[in-house]
Design an enzyme around this catalytic site. Sequence first.
Site, PDB file in Angstrom:
ATOM      1  N   ARG A 228       6.661  16.730  37.779  1.00  0.00           N
ATOM      2  CA  ARG A 228       5.220  16.587  37.982  1.00  0.00           C
ATOM      3  C   ARG A 228       4.537  17.788  37.340  1.00  0.00           C
ATOM      4  O   ARG A 228       5.068  18.903  37.353  1.00  0.00           O
ATOM      5  CB  ARG A 228       4.870  16.530  39.481  1.00  0.00           C
ATOM      6  N   GLU A 256      -3.779  16.291  34.465  1.00  0.00           N
ATOM      7  CA  GLU A 256      -3.281  15.032  33.901  1.00  0.00           C
ATOM      8  C   GLU A 256      -4.229  13.902  34.271  1.00  0.00           C
ATOM      9  O   GLU A 256      -4.606  13.794  35.445  1.00  0.00           O
ATOM     10  CB  GLU A 256      -1.888  14.745  34.453  1.00  0.00           C
ATOM     11  N   HIS A 275       3.208  10.927  30.237  1.00  0.00           N
ATOM     12  CA  HIS A 275       3.751  10.500  31.530  1.00  0.00           C
ATOM     13  C   HIS A 275       4.298   9.069  31.450  1.00  0.00           C
ATOM     14  O   HIS A 275       3.856   8.166  32.152  1.00  0.00           O
ATOM     15  CB  HIS A 275       2.705  10.596  32.641  1.00  0.00           C
TER      16      HIS A 275
END
Length: 312
Positions: A228, A256, A275
């Site tokens: 993450r 993000e 991602h």
Amino acid sequence: MTSDVWLPVPAAGIEGLPEGFDYRFWDGGQDFPADPADCAFYVVPYMKGPEIAVRPLAAMTSLRAVQTLSAGIDHVQPGLADLHAGVHLCNARGVHEASTAELTLALVLASLRGIPGFVHGQDKEEWRAGFYPALADKSVLIVGYGSIGAAIEDRLTPFECARVARVARSARTTERGPVHPLADLPGLLPGADVVILSTPLTEETQGLVNAGFLSRMKDGALLVNVARGPVVDTKALLAELESGRLRAALDVTDPEPLPAGHPLWHAPGVLISPHVGGSTSAFMPRAKRLMADQLTRFAAGEPLRNIVLTTY
């Protein structure tokens, strides 16, 4: 009386779902498909963010299980305080290992072998020959040795790495060797050519990769983050990238999505993917099998798989 099950995929497209439930399709739209108070089993919409994931939770007064379709659960944790006691939270262990490990190896190999430079060279019709680092004979450190970390090591094995070291929250032994506790990280970092982050985002791991962590990495080492974004201190990483001392390959960032104009986009020695570790053709078949299996167990009163925690 039947119970509602909320699914982010239409039930007609999932083989093996048990009878006896009213299946409601909800993939994060503005309108709920039914009264949340009637929902007993909630499968969280995939990759829609925490705001959508937790939106119906407070009203789900009959809820007995929450199933994520991600390995991480950080996007639903903010809503757990609204739930009554006894609700099981299950993650998607078994769904993302293959895809995430596959991307991890792609990022490692692309970064070491200079693939981004070859792509830019092709755009400019430049023949960028030379010697580039190989994964063979490198020492790799995997930080976060759960099922994804183990799957990454499975795929590292044929590449003849000099050593693979493993770190998790607590020490244990595996068939491949010891898993070190997080406390051992400072002593392991200086010996790693490639450091792979596959840890969940928790209070303990948020900001784990800070200036001190990065300073212990050897000159020229590669940091790969498939965990993450907030596991890494972006400002500290930028400082190391801009100095040219370290390189990075990032499938996740903080913030993000990475906004236009952010300095990380054009930092030297960085490769960024948006991602997509789990977002592949392998995802949906595995996710559907997980949902069918979990709901079959739920209908039969059998223990669910992948229970991460139970509310109290």
